[in-house]
Design a protein around this motif. Structure first.
Motif, PDB file in Angstrom:
ATOM      1  N   GLY A 207      28.889   1.344 -24.406  1.00 40.16           N
ATOM      2  CA  GLY A 207      28.529   2.754 -24.214  1.00 40.16           C
ATOM      3  C   GLY A 207      27.591   2.971 -23.055  1.00 40.16           C
ATOM      4  O   GLY A 207      27.809   2.467 -21.948  1.00 40.16           O
ATOM      5  N   GLU A 208      26.502   3.751 -23.297  1.00 40.41           N
ATOM      6  CA  GLU A 208      25.542   4.082 -22.250  1.00 40.41           C
ATOM      7  C   GLU A 208      24.847   2.836 -21.705  1.00 40.41           C
ATOM      8  O   GLU A 208      24.581   2.725 -20.503  1.00 40.41           O
ATOM      9  N   GLU A 209      24.561   1.878 -22.618  1.00 44.50           N
ATOM     10  CA  GLU A 209      23.917   0.637 -22.173  1.00 44.50           C
ATOM     11  C   GLU A 209      24.774  -0.067 -21.133  1.00 44.50           C
ATOM     12  O   GLU A 209      24.264  -0.609 -20.144  1.00 44.50           O
ATOM     13  N   ALA A 210      26.082  -0.062 -21.342  1.00 50.66           N
ATOM     14  CA  ALA A 210      26.992  -0.726 -20.416  1.00 50.66           C
ATOM     15  C   ALA A 210      26.988  -0.036 -19.062  1.00 50.66           C
ATOM     16  O   ALA A 210      26.992  -0.689 -18.010  1.00 50.66           O
ATOM     17  N   GLU A 211      27.009   1.304 -19.074  1.00 52.59           N
ATOM     18  CA  GLU A 211      26.998   2.054 -17.813  1.00 52.59           C
ATOM     19  C   GLU A 211      25.722   1.771 -17.023  1.00 52.59           C
ATOM     20  O   GLU A 211      25.749   1.574 -15.802  1.00 52.59           O
ATOM     21  N   ILE A 212      24.570   1.747 -17.734  1.00 46.80           N
ATOM     22  CA  ILE A 212      23.292   1.459 -17.077  1.00 46.80           C
ATOM     23  C   ILE A 212      23.300   0.045 -16.498  1.00 46.80           C
ATOM     24  O   ILE A 212      22.854  -0.206 -15.373  1.00 46.80           O
ATOM     25  N   ALA A 213      23.827  -0.892 -17.285  1.00 48.29           N
ATOM     26  CA  ALA A 213      23.868  -2.286 -16.847  1.00 48.29           C
ATOM     27  C   ALA A 213      24.719  -2.431 -15.594  1.00 48.29           C
ATOM     28  O   ALA A 213      24.311  -3.086 -14.620  1.00 48.29           O
ATOM     29  N   LEU A 214      25.908  -1.793 -15.581  1.00 51.26           N
ATOM     30  CA  LEU A 214      26.815  -1.915 -14.445  1.00 51.26           C
ATOM     31  C   LEU A 214      26.204  -1.293 -13.187  1.00 51.26           C
ATOM     32  O   LEU A 214      26.391  -1.790 -12.072  1.00 51.26           O
ATOM     33  N   ALA A 215      25.468  -0.205 -13.383  1.00 52.46           N
ATOM     34  CA  ALA A 215      24.856   0.476 -12.235  1.00 52.46           C
ATOM     35  C   ALA A 215      23.709  -0.330 -11.642  1.00 52.46           C
ATOM     36  O   ALA A 215      23.336  -0.153 -10.479  1.00 52.46           O
ATOM     37  N   SER A 216      23.148  -1.236 -12.460  1.00 49.45           N
ATOM     38  CA  SER A 216      21.970  -1.992 -12.000  1.00 49.45           C
ATOM     39  C   SER A 216      22.316  -3.178 -11.097  1.00 49.45           C
ATOM     40  O   SER A 216      21.424  -3.755 -10.478  1.00 49.45           O
ATOM     41  N   PHE A 217      23.606  -3.546 -11.043  1.00 51.79           N
ATOM     42  CA  PHE A 217      23.990  -4.715 -10.247  1.00 51.79           C
ATOM     43  C   PHE A 217      23.976  -4.382  -8.756  1.00 51.79           C
ATOM     44  O   PHE A 217      24.556  -3.398  -8.319  1.00 51.79           O
ATOM     45  N   GLY A 218      23.284  -5.197  -7.975  1.00 51.73           N
ATOM     46  CA  GLY A 218      23.272  -5.025  -6.535  1.00 51.73           C
ATOM     47  C   GLY A 218      24.468  -5.718  -5.900  1.00 51.73           C
ATOM     48  O   GLY A 218      25.324  -6.297  -6.576  1.00 51.73           O
ATOM     49  N   ALA A 219      24.520  -5.715  -4.582  1.00 50.05           N
ATOM     50  CA  ALA A 219      25.642  -6.302  -3.849  1.00 50.05           C
ATOM     51  C   ALA A 219      25.725  -7.809  -4.082  1.00 50.05           C
ATOM     52  O   ALA A 219      26.806  -8.387  -4.148  1.00 50.05           O
ATOM     53  N   GLN A 220      24.543  -8.433  -4.254  1.00 47.93           N
ATOM     54  CA  GLN A 220      24.544  -9.888  -4.428  1.00 47.93           C
ATOM     55  C   GLN A 220      25.084 -10.305  -5.801  1.00 47.93           C
ATOM     56  O   GLN A 220      25.473 -11.449  -5.995  1.00 47.93           O
ATOM     57  N   ALA A 221      25.078  -9.380  -6.730  1.00 50.17           N
ATOM     58  CA  ALA A 221      25.539  -9.692  -8.093  1.00 50.17           C
ATOM     59  C   ALA A 221      26.949  -9.139  -8.346  1.00 50.17           C
ATOM     60  O   ALA A 221      27.301  -8.788  -9.466  1.00 50.17           O
ATOM     61  N   ARG A 222      27.739  -9.067  -7.288  1.00 55.91           N
ATOM     62  CA  ARG A 222      29.084  -8.476  -7.402  1.00 55.91           C
ATOM     63  C   ARG A 222      29.932  -9.237  -8.420  1.00 55.91           C
ATOM     64  O   ARG A 222      30.626  -8.633  -9.235  1.00 55.91           O
ATOM     65  N   ARG A 223      29.888 -10.580  -8.399  1.00 54.15           N
ATOM     66  CA  ARG A 223      30.728 -11.366  -9.311  1.00 54.15           C
ATOM     67  C   ARG A 223      30.287 -11.192 -10.767  1.00 54.15           C
ATOM     68  O   ARG A 223      31.105 -11.161 -11.687  1.00 54.15           O
TER      69      ARG A 223
END
Length: 843
Positions: A207-223
């Motif tokens: 849910g919302e936790e997943a959306e927040i988590a996905l938004a927090s990844f920078g370019a270096q954490a693409r994988r």
């Protein structure tokens, strides 16, 4: 509450073949049951044992009793009924209780004691070393000693071998710490194999936790973002390996997700499945023929009433016995019971597995020696945990730990492989009947050529303990006729100039099948290239250096091999006795037949099946599948090609040497010959195409061959029973074969004669001893001692005597007591005495 347990310890000795008393620690009292596997102190070591009974109060002084050290399984590996069965087998087959109990559990659970090193808690060194501990040492602890102690404090107990590998240069220091009480040694039982686990990964956010988590990844954490997205989309737990291979990422990427709290990695137990890569096409019950219907209804009536009946199903080859088994098992399962299907090891073909898996799918566990230790362990666990309703396997499957057995099927009940030749020397048929009695289950003994003992018991009802109900099926289910059989006199072939191993009739038959694109099965009950190697100049025969038997020549490896002890040597080019070059290979083996076929029929495709070609895992399946797919024109093999095979294009069966078994010193040789010929003849013409059988023999008028050629079981039985009755052999008597062996021949002969004298004396006291010719309801006779047919194996000389008896005589106890007294009197551990009750092999 039970406070004391009687335990059979895993120490294979006559002196320890009895239960020992142990106290049950309070912490284990709720867990220990009859059948539990425990670790107990025995002398100065820890050994595995099985609980065989529980008691509320000890029967002796508690101060003299030791407590059980550890409980090896939370659930007992042996149910109560199998412990009772083990006790029955121990008495019936004159063997130790531990040997029968070990037989009933998978090899993975036959654990051994491991030595463990740990900090001595009595000295409180599990925390900081106290003054008492330091005072006990001759000097202040060295840096290396402190390092060892620190390691054990953090890791906990480790095996001695592990500690030695970690500190290879500090063995003396470890010994000193043990001697000064800083470290202690203990023992624990460890199994040979563990449950299989795989690492799995799943998302821990949604849910919302997943959306927040996905938004927090920078370019270096693409994988990392790709992995989390994938886990969220799938929505279920996946194997870590599957995620890594699908997304082409490293384990480090997933571990970083775990560190951030977005995913979790867990070890999940999985069952090893020997057939996970196989797809079995589902089948439905076939319409029964009138004969099948009659048999089926008789079986179902017994299942409904739970009357514990034993049936002998005598059905000709191709009569549809397997379909009757399948439909009866289906009814058994629908009633909430489980079923065991027993087949000879050589008959446990992929075809048989396919029939049962195709009908019952994942409800079937398969148990046989070709599986790995881990696979057998997991199939056994499926049964014990109630995950399956049907177990199919060779003789040891009779011990499948089902809780509510309703049916035991024993196919090809006449097969001698149902008798185990190593201790405990049990017969699967007797054990199956006994186990069925424990559960109120039905037993089906099926065969086209039932053993004379079973058939006579069904006809005469002379045995109070074993009198099966006879059911017969005399028509092939497909409506096809039994194949025509042509007996060829090989003496006449030789007279007319044919020196080939193939008669003109068989040669012509193979040629015509090759032209028509049909298939042939050839049986030769020998493996290797030639039976023996002999010098034509001086008569020297190459023999085993450790056994009194000639060596068999194997062409592929160009060596001579002993099929009893495994000894091998290079094939000689000149005679080692006289130096002559006239070394020749005599006799016929499967390798030689294969070579001759290639010479006579260039381009012929031969698939050879014998012990040499089927030793690797899965080799049976590959060879038979190739033949089924018509990648072979001829299936050539030993007796493993005679059983259970059903190929629609096989229209010719050839038997190269039908009289091989007739030359063995065995009163069952005629019966075994008849059974083998009848079984292999049944492989031909099982479908639309008509079949033909060619039997080659140097004694074509022998009654076993004549009756087999006519598919006439009843006539063979009448003639064979006349011979058995005249000589007082089973089914008109019971047998016990006693074999003694020792490295010193004079000593062995003296002990064998003493044994017979002692046994005669015991039998005379009971009034049993005397010839079976006399009209006595209870009689016992002893033949021997004489040198065994194989007088020396592995440099041990062998003598044997045969005990024949009839009536209500406890001959087994008599023989066992005499054998024990003989061993006690000699006091020589090298003397070995083997007791074989109801022997199938007399070699």
């Amino acid at each position: 509450m039970y406070r004391m347990a009687k335990v059979i310890v895993d120490v294979p000795s006559r002196e320890t073949d009895r239960p020992f008393d142990y106290l049950i620690p309070e912490s284990m009292s709720e867990w220990i049951e009859v059948g539990s596997r425990v670790g107990v102190p025995f002398g100065r070591r820890t050994v595995q044992g099985f609980v065989v009974s529980l008691h509320e109060e000890p029967e002796m002084d508690k101060s003299r009793m030791k407590p059980i050290q550890e409980l090896l399984d939370l659930l007992p590996p042996l149910p109560h009924d199998l412990v009772e069965l083990a006790a029955w087998m121990s008495k019936k087959y004159a063997c130790s209780m531990i040997s029968t109990l070990q037989l009933m559990i998978p090899a993975a659970l036959k654990g051994k004691a491991e030595r463990y090193i740990h900090l001595n808690e009595d000295n409180e060194v599990s925390g900081e070393l106290d003054e008492g501990a330091l005072f006990a040492l001759p000097s202040v602890l060295s840096r290396e000693e402190e390092e060892i102690i620190s390691y054990l404090r953090s890791s906990g107990p480790v095996t001695m071998s592990h500690l030695s590998l970690r500190y290879p240069a500090h063995s003396k220091l470890i010994k000193g710490l043990l001697g000064n009480g800083i470290l202690s040694e203990s023992q624990s039982i460890k199994d040979k194999i563990r449950k299989k686990t795989i690492k799995t990964v799943a998302a821990t956010v949604s849910g919302e936790e997943a959306e927040i988590a996905l938004a927090s990844f920078g370019a270096q954490a693409r994988r990392q973002k790709e992995v989390l997205n994938f886990l969220l989309e799938v929505g279920v737990t996946l194997s870590l390996q599957e995620v890594l291979s699908t997304l082409q990422v490293t384990a480090g990427t997933v571990k970083k997700l775990v560190e951030k709290g977005y995913a979790v990695i867990e070890d999940v137990e999985v069952f090893r499945d020997p057939y996970q890569d196989r797809h079995f096409k589902g089948t439905v019950p076939l319409e029964r023929t009138p004969e099948q219907d009659y048999v089926y209804n008789a079986l179902i009536n017994t299942l409904n009433k739970r009357t514990n009946d034993v049936f002998l199903l005598h059905g000709i080859t191709g009569s549809g016995k397997t379909e009757v088994y399948l439909q009866t098992i289906e009814r058994c399962i629908s009633m909430g019971h489980q079923a065991i299907v027993l087949v000879p090891e050589i008959s446990l073909t992929p075809q048989m597995v396919e029939r049962f898996k195709g009908r019952f799918g994942a409800k079937v566990a398969v148990m046989h020696s070709r599986l790995s230790t881990g696979e057998r362990y997991d199939e056994w666990r499926k049964i014990r945990e109630g995950r399956v309703e049907v177990a199919i396997g060779a003789r040891s499957a009779v011990f499948a730990p089902f809780k509510d057995l309703g049916l035991i099927v024993m196919d090809e009940e006449h097969e001698t492989s149902y008798k185990q030749e190593e201790t405990p020397k049990y017969h699967t048929r007797d054990v199956a009947v006994r186990r069925a009695q424990q559960h109120g289950a039905a037993v089906i003994l099926g065969s086209a050529t039932p053993s004379l003992e079973s058939y006579y018991a069904a006809r005469s009802k002379s045995d109070d303990n074993f009198a099966p109900i006879l059911l017969e099926m005399n028509q092939r289910a497909s409506g096809s006729s039994l194949p025509g059989v042509h007996i060829v006199d090989m003496r006449e072939e030789l007279k007319e100039g044919n020196r080939s191993m193939f008669s003109r009739a068989l040669h012509s038959g193979i040629a015509s099948r090759l032209e028509r694109g049909e298939q042939t099965v050839l049986l030769l009950n020998r493996r290797g290239h030639s039976t023996f190697v002999m010098c034509r100049s001086c008569g020297y025969v190459a023999g085993c250096s450790e056994c009194d038997i000639s060596l068999t020549y194997h062409q592929k490896s160009n060596n001579l091999r002993c099929h009893y002890c495994g000894y091998s040597a290079p094939a000689p080019s000149i005679c080692p006795e006289c130096g002559s070059e006239h070394i020749r290979y005599f006799g016929t083996g499967t390798q030689r037949v294969e070579g001759e076929l290639s010479k006579l029929f260039p381009g012929i495709r031969v698939i050879r099946m014998d012990v040499d070609t089927t030793s690797e895992k899965g080799s049976h399946e590959k060879l038979l599948q190739a033949f089924r797919e018509k990648k072979g024109d001829v299936l050539l093999g030993t007796q493993m090609v005679a059983k259970g095979l059903d190929f629609p294009d096989v229209t010719l069966v050839g038997v190269i040497a039908a009289d091989t078994a007739l030359n063995f010193p065995d009163f069952r040789s005629a019966e075994k010959t008849f059974q083998l010929l009848t079984q292999v003849a049944g492989r031909a013409g099982r479908h639309q195409l008509p079949g033909e059988v060619v039997i080659q023999s140097y004694v074509p008028d022998h009654y076993s061959i004549v009756h087999a050629s006519g598919h006439d079981y009843n006539s063979f039985v009448r003639e064979e029973l006349n011979h058995r009755k005249a000589l007082h052999y089973p089914p008109y008597s019971r047998l016990i074969l006693v074999t003694m062996s020792h490295e010193k021949l004079p000593l062995l002969l003296r002990m064998a004669e003493n044994f017979v004298v002692e046994l005669k004396g015991k039998a005379q006291k009971h009034g049993w001893y005397g010839s079976l010719d006399r009209f006595m309801p209870e009689a016992l006779d002893i033949l021997g001692p004489v040198a065994s047919p194989m007088p020396r194996i592995k440099n041990r000389y062998r003598f044997q005597c045969m005990v024949k008896y009839r009536g209500n005589i406890d001959a087994v106890s008599l023989v066992r007591e005499t054998a024990s007294a003989t061993v006690d009197n000699l006091r020589d551990a090298s003397l070995q005495i083997s007791i074989d009750v109801d022997p199938q092999m007399l070699m």
